[in-house]
Design a protein around this motif. Sequence first.
Motif, PDB file in Angstrom:
ATOM      1  N   ARG A 146      11.605 -18.985 -27.813  1.00  0.00           N
ATOM      2  CA  ARG A 146      12.766 -18.755 -26.943  1.00  0.00           C
ATOM      3  C   ARG A 146      13.534 -20.040 -26.665  1.00  0.00           C
ATOM      4  O   ARG A 146      14.727 -20.017 -26.394  1.00  0.00           O
ATOM      5  N   GLY A 147      12.845 -21.160 -26.710  1.00  0.00           N
ATOM      6  CA  GLY A 147      13.498 -22.427 -26.390  1.00  0.00           C
ATOM      7  C   GLY A 147      14.116 -23.120 -27.587  1.00  0.00           C
ATOM      8  O   GLY A 147      14.754 -24.167 -27.436  1.00  0.00           O
ATOM      9  N   LYS A 148      13.959 -22.557 -28.793  1.00  0.00           N
ATOM     10  CA  LYS A 148      14.435 -23.229 -30.005  1.00  0.00           C
ATOM     11  C   LYS A 148      15.943 -23.443 -30.012  1.00  0.00           C
ATOM     12  O   LYS A 148      16.428 -24.522 -30.361  1.00  0.00           O
ATOM     13  N   LEU A 149      16.697 -22.409 -29.658  1.00  0.00           N
ATOM     14  CA  LEU A 149      18.157 -22.509 -29.763  1.00  0.00           C
ATOM     15  C   LEU A 149      18.697 -23.602 -28.854  1.00  0.00           C
ATOM     16  O   LEU A 149      19.517 -24.429 -29.278  1.00  0.00           O
ATOM     17  N   GLU A 150      18.246 -23.610 -27.593  1.00  0.00           N
ATOM     18  CA  GLU A 150      18.720 -24.638 -26.655  1.00  0.00           C
ATOM     19  C   GLU A 150      18.305 -26.024 -27.131  1.00  0.00           C
ATOM     20  O   GLU A 150      19.082 -26.986 -27.037  1.00  0.00           O
ATOM     21  N   THR A 151      17.084 -26.144 -27.645  1.00  0.00           N
ATOM     22  CA  THR A 151      16.601 -27.436 -28.144  1.00  0.00           C
ATOM     23  C   THR A 151      17.439 -27.898 -29.324  1.00  0.00           C
ATOM     24  O   THR A 151      17.803 -29.077 -29.422  1.00  0.00           O
ATOM     25  N   LEU A 152      17.749 -26.981 -30.236  1.00  0.00           N
ATOM     26  CA  LEU A 152      18.556 -27.326 -31.399  1.00  0.00           C
ATOM     27  C   LEU A 152      19.948 -27.813 -30.984  1.00  0.00           C
ATOM     28  O   LEU A 152      20.421 -28.850 -31.477  1.00  0.00           O
ATOM     29  N   CYS A 153      20.596 -27.075 -30.094  1.00  0.00           N
ATOM     30  CA  CYS A 153      21.944 -27.459 -29.655  1.00  0.00           C
ATOM     31  C   CYS A 153      21.925 -28.835 -28.979  1.00  0.00           C
ATOM     32  O   CYS A 153      22.827 -29.661 -29.189  1.00  0.00           O
ATOM     33  N   LYS A 154      20.893 -29.086 -28.178  1.00  0.00           N
ATOM     34  CA  LYS A 154      20.786 -30.380 -27.505  1.00  0.00           C
ATOM     35  C   LYS A 154      20.609 -31.508 -28.518  1.00  0.00           C
ATOM     36  O   LYS A 154      21.235 -32.575 -28.391  1.00  0.00           O
TER      37      LYS A 154
END
Length: 609
Positions: free
Chosen positions: A227-235
């Motif tokens: 679930r945290g992959k997308l936010e981590t990628l964008c950051k």
Amino acid sequence: MKKNNFALLGIGSDLAEAMQKHGYNEPTPIQSEAIPVALAGHDIIAQAQTGTGKTLAFALPILENVNPANPNVQALIVTPTRELAIQITEEIKRWAPLKGLRVLSAYGGQDVERQIRKLEGNIHIIVATPGRLLDHLRRETVQLHKLSVLVLDEADQMLHMGFLPEVVEIISVTPSRRQTLLFSATMPPRIRQLAKEYMRQPVEIEVKSKRVTLDEIEQVVIQTTDRGKLETLCKLIDQENPYLAMIFCRTKLRASKLMNELEERGYSCDELHGDLTQAKREQVMKRFREAKIQLLVATDIAARGLDVEGITHVFNYDIPHDAESYIHRIGRTGRAGQTGKAFTFAAPRDAMYLEQIERGIKATIAKRPGKAAAEHGDAGEGTARGRRGGADASAGATRGRRSGADATAGATRGRRSAADAAAGATRGRRGGADAAAGPTRGRRGGADAAAGPARGRRGGADAAAGAARGRRSGADAAAGAARGRRSGADASAGAARGRRSGADAAAGAARGRRGGADAAAGAARGRRGGADASAGAARGRRSGADAAAGAARGRRGGDADAAAGAARGRRSGADAAAGAARGRRSGADANAGAARGRRGGGSGKQRKR
């Protein structure tokens, strides 16, 4: 004049000078070792990563050895993917005009008839994927009987994709006295077996991959959650600001979904996977090479062997399942002496794959916790608390509904009591009817018979009064039932309030999922909603108890009054019956008196005579 190192390897002066003009001054290790051996006509097994310059390691010897005066196909290069076939074709076409050679690429997604028309001319070199090449061989539009050089590029990937039977079939239609050059990033046992069966005393060349894989590329594992992959990628994209970046996903569906999400957030990106038409894939690659898009979201197979200048970052959105795939992925960056960065996202369940990769590359990759994942973990905990609050509220609503059901049952019992009272009144009316029949029989007798009917009428009056009291009892029971129904309605309202509280708790849980402090607040509101629902349920239970009590009173009143009315009716009927019996006896006495009178009259007449 600057020394030309390619000429020292045996490359002709015209080709070596042209390469020098394009900035090719120093051969790479694989080129330095493979080119002289290939020019000498030996078979080669070369183990080297993508990005080491291996395309020119086999392309330059082919350009030098192919005879432009011979119209037959003299060199065949087999690759696992369309993109790699296009890439190799473009590289060879840069230098082929210097030698007067013609090159054709044959791969799926193109018009077969168009390819056939091109094959009618003099084609010296073919670059093809296994499936489309076999199609041409079966149509007999390609003839390989004059082939002199066969190149198997990315052999391990062809094995991985299941192309090995097709490769064996292709080899079987080529001349046995051909030169075979096999290039592979890894060397699985099945590839070695293939080389042993179809190659003649091959020279083995191995370029150590450690420097390419580790020294030129900064590798980092980001510990996160799905679930945290997308936010981590964008950051990471915002922090690193890559010139060009490739993002690898495990499936076509995940690649397409991720591309859409990145596009919605304003990133310049596109996708590359097997579901795209060939025209679309070529358009995407053209835009990526020209840096018109910054991010390319791709699957392993579609991006295999791509060589694009300027790729500074690779993101493994889904962790590869083996070291070979990992090496191929991160090999898109840090090419030809440049540096690059590779970020691999690893969820807790990916620990096994990460261990396999580290064992395969013989190194430990630096780990970094994903901040977005930690924040999402806190939000998840708040969401869980919110869900528990919602569950409590749902339980309260359920108890409220049970209370409403109890009240409904009480109302039903009240209605049954009213029915029993009505039945009692009916029995009272039947007693009155019997009493009314008694005076009719009594009117047949003398004076006592007249008294009997009077008592019968009084009994009937008593029965009517009993019936009236029975009807009043029924009315009281109906009123009790109505109170039961009102109590049931109150209980239903309590249950509805319980359900609304449950909905408030669910809304709190939803707000809890939005993360951190909001989730905690949502959970608190969910717990308060649960308390309200419990209170509503308690009120529903009290209302149910009141309804049950009202129904009980209705039953007691209806049963008692009806029983009393029926008893009085039965007593009145008994009095009427007794009056009728006395009337009948009086009639009998009158008849007896009349008989004696008639007999007395007869005796008097006899005495007069």
